[in-house]
Write a protein that holds these residues in place. Structure first.
Motif, PDB file in Angstrom:
ATOM      1  N   LEU A 132      -6.851  -8.154  -1.478  1.00 32.83           N
ATOM      2  CA  LEU A 132      -5.489  -7.627  -1.597  1.00 32.83           C
ATOM      3  C   LEU A 132      -4.462  -8.741  -1.450  1.00 32.83           C
ATOM      4  CD1 LEU A 132      -5.530  -4.330   0.525  1.00 32.83           C
ATOM      5  CD2 LEU A 132      -4.927  -4.505  -1.890  1.00 32.83           C
ATOM      6  N   HIS A 133      -4.636  -9.521  -0.412  1.00 33.41           N
ATOM      7  CA  HIS A 133      -3.690 -10.581  -0.083  1.00 33.41           C
ATOM      8  C   HIS A 133      -3.629 -11.625  -1.188  1.00 33.41           C
ATOM      9  CE1 HIS A 133      -2.670 -14.384   2.171  1.00 33.41           C
ATOM     10  NE2 HIS A 133      -1.696 -13.602   2.605  1.00 33.41           N
TER      11      HIS A 133
ATOM     12  N   LYS B 170     -13.563  -2.986  -6.992  1.00 35.86           N
ATOM     13  CA  LYS B 170     -14.695  -2.447  -6.233  1.00 35.86           C
ATOM     14  C   LYS B 170     -14.334  -2.298  -4.757  1.00 35.86           C
ATOM     15  CE  LYS B 170     -19.574  -3.346  -5.186  1.00 35.86           C
ATOM     16  NZ  LYS B 170     -20.710  -4.274  -5.421  1.00 35.86           N
ATOM     17  N   CYS B 171     -13.649  -3.288  -4.207  1.00 35.79           N
ATOM     18  CA  CYS B 171     -13.268  -3.229  -2.790  1.00 35.79           C
ATOM     19  C   CYS B 171     -12.291  -2.086  -2.524  1.00 35.79           C
ATOM     20  CB  CYS B 171     -12.653  -4.553  -2.361  1.00 35.79           C
ATOM     21  SG  CYS B 171     -13.814  -5.936  -2.313  1.00 35.79           S
ATOM     22  N   LEU B 172     -11.364  -1.855  -3.461  1.00 36.29           N
ATOM     23  CA  LEU B 172     -10.397  -0.769  -3.270  1.00 36.29           C
ATOM     24  C   LEU B 172     -11.065   0.596  -3.205  1.00 36.29           C
ATOM     25  CD1 LEU B 172      -7.364  -1.737  -5.559  1.00 36.29           C
ATOM     26  CD2 LEU B 172      -7.280  -1.267  -3.099  1.00 36.29           C
ATOM     27  N   SER B 173     -12.230   0.721  -3.834  1.00 39.67           N
ATOM     28  CA  SER B 173     -12.900   2.029  -3.872  1.00 39.67           C
ATOM     29  C   SER B 173     -13.388   2.474  -2.503  1.00 39.67           C
ATOM     30  CB  SER B 173     -14.074   1.983  -4.852  1.00 39.67           C
ATOM     31  OG  SER B 173     -15.108   1.122  -4.372  1.00 39.67           O
TER      32      SER B 173
ATOM     33  N   PRO C 194       6.041  -6.294  -0.677  1.00 39.37           N
ATOM     34  CA  PRO C 194       6.228  -5.157  -1.596  1.00 39.37           C
ATOM     35  C   PRO C 194       5.127  -5.071  -2.653  1.00 39.37           C
ATOM     36  CG  PRO C 194       7.844  -6.887  -2.048  1.00 39.37           C
ATOM     37  CD  PRO C 194       7.166  -7.259  -0.772  1.00 39.37           C
ATOM     38  N   VAL C 195       4.564  -6.221  -3.043  1.00 38.41           N
ATOM     39  CA  VAL C 195       3.484  -6.219  -4.025  1.00 38.41           C
ATOM     40  C   VAL C 195       2.236  -5.556  -3.448  1.00 38.41           C
ATOM     41  CG1 VAL C 195       2.045  -7.663  -5.509  1.00 38.41           C
ATOM     42  CG2 VAL C 195       4.416  -8.319  -5.055  1.00 38.41           C
ATOM     43  N   LEU C 196       1.966  -5.807  -2.181  1.00 35.55           N
ATOM     44  CA  LEU C 196       0.804  -5.212  -1.525  1.00 35.55           C
ATOM     45  C   LEU C 196       0.819  -3.692  -1.614  1.00 35.55           C
ATOM     46  CD1 LEU C 196       0.676  -7.521   1.604  1.00 35.55           C
ATOM     47  CD2 LEU C 196      -1.223  -7.193   0.001  1.00 35.55           C
ATOM     48  N   ARG C 197       1.985  -3.125  -1.450  1.00 37.55           N
ATOM     49  CA  ARG C 197       2.091  -1.662  -1.512  1.00 37.55           C
ATOM     50  C   ARG C 197       1.684  -1.157  -2.888  1.00 37.55           C
ATOM     51  NH1 ARG C 197       7.566   2.064  -1.157  1.00 37.55           N
ATOM     52  NH2 ARG C 197       6.503   4.077  -1.015  1.00 37.55           N
ATOM     53  N   ARG C 198       2.120  -1.845  -3.945  1.00 36.29           N
ATOM     54  CA  ARG C 198       1.772  -1.412  -5.294  1.00 36.29           C
ATOM     55  C   ARG C 198       0.269  -1.519  -5.538  1.00 36.29           C
ATOM     56  NH1 ARG C 198       6.069  -4.819  -6.969  1.00 36.29           N
ATOM     57  NH2 ARG C 198       4.657  -6.101  -8.214  1.00 36.29           N
ATOM     58  N   ILE C 199      -0.318  -2.620  -5.085  1.00 31.78           N
ATOM     59  CA  ILE C 199      -1.753  -2.826  -5.336  1.00 31.78           C
ATOM     60  C   ILE C 199      -2.599  -1.796  -4.606  1.00 31.78           C
ATOM     61  CG2 ILE C 199      -3.666  -4.442  -5.136  1.00 31.78           C
ATOM     62  CD1 ILE C 199      -1.605  -6.696  -5.201  1.00 31.78           C
ATOM     63  N   ILE C 200      -2.283  -1.561  -3.355  1.00 30.95           N
ATOM     64  CA  ILE C 200      -3.118  -0.655  -2.566  1.00 30.95           C
ATOM     65  C   ILE C 200      -3.018   0.776  -3.057  1.00 30.95           C
ATOM     66  CG2 ILE C 200      -1.530   0.056  -0.707  1.00 30.95           C
ATOM     67  CD1 ILE C 200      -3.880  -0.746   1.232  1.00 30.95           C
ATOM     68  N   ASN C 201      -1.961   1.058  -3.833  1.00 33.42           N
ATOM     69  CA  ASN C 201      -1.829   2.369  -4.444  1.00 33.42           C
ATOM     70  C   ASN C 201      -2.357   2.390  -5.878  1.00 33.42           C
ATOM     71  OD1 ASN C 201      -0.347   4.360  -2.600  1.00 33.42           O
ATOM     72  ND2 ASN C 201       0.855   2.478  -2.346  1.00 33.42           N
ATOM     73  N   GLY C 202      -3.185   1.395  -6.212  1.00 36.07           N
ATOM     74  CA  GLY C 202      -3.846   1.389  -7.504  1.00 36.07           C
ATOM     75  C   GLY C 202      -3.148   0.581  -8.560  1.00 36.07           C
ATOM     76  N   GLY C 203      -2.158  -0.217  -8.195  1.00 40.01           N
ATOM     77  CA  GLY C 203      -1.384  -0.958  -9.178  1.00 40.01           C
ATOM     78  C   GLY C 203      -1.994  -2.299  -9.506  1.00 40.01           C
ATOM     79  N   ILE C 204      -3.271  -2.321  -9.940  1.00 41.88           N
ATOM     80  CA  ILE C 204      -3.909  -3.567 -10.361  1.00 41.88           C
ATOM     81  C   ILE C 204      -3.489  -3.854 -11.798  1.00 41.88           C
ATOM     82  CG2 ILE C 204      -6.087  -4.744 -10.746  1.00 41.88           C
ATOM     83  CD1 ILE C 204      -7.356  -2.972  -8.696  1.00 41.88           C
ATOM     84  N   GLN C 205      -2.990  -5.053 -12.028  1.00 35.07           N
ATOM     85  CA  GLN C 205      -2.524  -5.417 -13.370  1.00 35.07           C
ATOM     86  C   GLN C 205      -3.705  -5.821 -14.257  1.00 35.07           C
ATOM     87  OE1 GLN C 205       0.461  -8.443 -12.918  1.00 35.07           O
ATOM     88  NE2 GLN C 205       1.990  -7.029 -12.173  1.00 35.07           N
TER      89      GLN C 205
END
Length: 511
Positions: free
Chosen positions: A477-478, A241-244, A500-511
């Protein structure tokens, strides 16, 4: 038996968090509006806990007996319901009664009578009881505790914690304040906790994650209108929700479209803190990242991250021209408490730029020498409990005793948005409700984690988020990045592992 592990608190749990008083009101409304009898709610609670017990320990009552430790309140009633169900299923079950059973009243007394009718074995608890193999249910105290645990409940909790057996806590581990997460003397160390009607906020912050184990929830059939009638004051954050709220990028965008973060810090010997903050800002989408640091650190910046514009400054006067172009300041990583750091703090504050304030910048603010009565609507403060205590002029223990009250007071005193870091980090802003981040793990208890967080927050502010929005998204995110990094093992996780993980998450890479 609970050992240190990340709290299982996924998106399947509700986001609304409640105090014990608010849950009692939900109980009352459910009975009044929906015509649900109190004993019906108790039976539903007992069944929900019993079914969760069998899901987690399928052999309970077969290869391992079930031992339910009951107190003298409604929590005990839930335990007696569980005992009746186990008996009806043909499972090996017994009850240990802590305290005088004659104190049981109303629905709890009825539940005990039903259990006795079902031929459940009930015996008085004594500290000398030997229990070598069982699945244990904690139904001793529940949410009604408002002071330190006393005997005989204290003796029962200590006995239970010495067993090294699997434990399910009914509603809340006995001894834990369900409102604050403070342990009131001693608390049951549970493997799982099943919470009912409203998810208790104290399960998810302070000492709550230490003793609650995996948290499960059952609304017991309570309907939406009942929840709408009780105004909760804390909300659990969901990363998705926050990423949206993060704005998308136009095809015509350029580096100036996504903000310029200036990291101010890195006194002698602490350049790494500023480097990590700057790298986190770059990896989380800031268009430009620069740094004002001690001159002897600029070579390290260039060799590690040539994209970051490193500027050596020896005084606040040299910082002043560097404050013209950035849109956001990140102040504090490795700043130190010497006159160099004090000058940079004063110049940054006087610039009027939105800023993230962390670490030694917070400590200098609390000392009161550099800034007089600091208050701003456009800054984001990120204290850990000890820094929060200094800002409030109290002890760390007082902060941790009621983190919800502490973060509210910090925001009211200093303005903007405040993240009170720690297990179950809390966010306060001008919004009515607090926010709680249930991501994160003990592997993040290493140096530099706060520096990475401050860089993340700076990048989000630079991309146009408000301080409240940046605080909510940034803390999620953190912490979520920390959870992914810890999949390789919590011990040995370093702050730089998150970048490097932060970059993946902020680009939609939620596992």
């Amino acid at each position: 038996m609970n050992t240190t592990k990340p709290l299982r608190c996924g998106d399947d749990l509700p986001t609304a968090l409640y105090t014990a008083a608010q849950v009692r009101e939900l109980d009352r409304l459910a009975m009044a509006q929906q015509g649900i009898a109190g004993f019906t709610l108790m039976r539903r609670a007992g069944r929900a806990a019993f079914e969760q017990l069998l899901r987690c320990w399928p052999e309970a009552g077969r290869r391992q007996p079930i031992v339910i430790v009951c107190g003298c309140g409604n929590n005990a009633g839930d335990g007696y319901v569980m005992a009746s169900l186990a008996k009806q299923y043909g499972l090996a079950v017994s009850v240990l009664q802590v305290g005088d059973a004659s104190r049981l009243q109303g629905d709890a007394l009825l539940a005990r009578q039903r259990a006795l009718q079902d031929a459940v074995s009930v015996q008085a608890f004594t500290p000398g009881i030997v229990l070598e193999d069982a699945v244990v249910v904690d139904a001793i105290l529940g949410t009604g505790l408002n002071g330190p645990v006393r005997a005989p409940q204290l003796e029962a909790i200590n006995w239970l914690n010495q067993l090294s057996l699997p434990v399910l806590a009914v509603d809340v581990p006995s001894g834990l304040c369900s409102d604050t997460g403070q342990i009131l003397g001693e608390a049951v160390n549970a493997d799982i906790t099943v919470s009912f009607i409203g998810l208790k906020q104290g399960l998810l912050t302070a000492a709550g994650p230490d003793v609650a184990g995996d948290v499960y929830f059952d609304g017991l059939g309570t309907m939406t209108p009942t929840y709408a009638a009780v105004d909760h004051q804390c909300e659990r954050l969901l990363l998705s929700k926050c990423l949206s709220i993060l704005p998308g990028r136009r095809l015509s965008s350029h580096k100036g479209s996504h903000g310029h973060v200036l990291v101010i810090g890195g006194d002698t010997g602490m350049g790494g803190a500023a480097i990590m903050a700057a790298e986190a800002s770059a990896r989380c989408g800031a268009g430009l990242v620069s740094c004002a640091t001690q001159p002897n650190h600029t070579a390290a910046f260039i060799s590690r991250s040539p994209e970051i514009m490193a500027n050596g400054v020896v005084s606040g006067q040299e910082l002043e021209p560097l404050l013209v172009h950035p849109s956001v300041l990140v102040l504090g990583p490795g700043l130190g408490k010497r006159p160099w750091g004090e000058q940079l703090l004063q110049q940054a504050y006087n610039s009027g730029k939105p800023m993230v304030v962390d670490a030694d910048a917070l400590n200098m603010i609390s000392a009161g020498r550099v800034l007089k009565k600091p208050y701003r609507s456009d800054w984001l403060l990120t204290p850990h409990p000890a820094e929060a205590a200094r800002l409030l002029g109290c002890s760390t223990e007082q902060v941790q005793a009621n983190r919800f009250a502490a973060v509210r007071e910090l925001q009211q005193r200093y303005g903007g948005a405040v993240i009170l870091k720690g297990a179950g980090s809390l966010v306060a802003s001008d919004e009515a409700a607090l926010s709680l981040c249930s991501y994160g793990n003990p592997g993040m208890a290493t140096g530099g984690m706060g520096d990475v967080l401050s860089g993340v927050l700076g990048a989000l502010l630079a991309q146009g988020l408000t301080v409240a929005e940046a605080a909510k998204l940034g803390v999620c995110l953190h912490a979520y990045a920390g959870d992914i990094a810890a999949q390789q093992g919590m011990c040995g996780t370093m702050a730089s592992d998150l970048i490097p993980v932060l970059r993946r998450i902020i680009n939609g890479g939620i596992q």
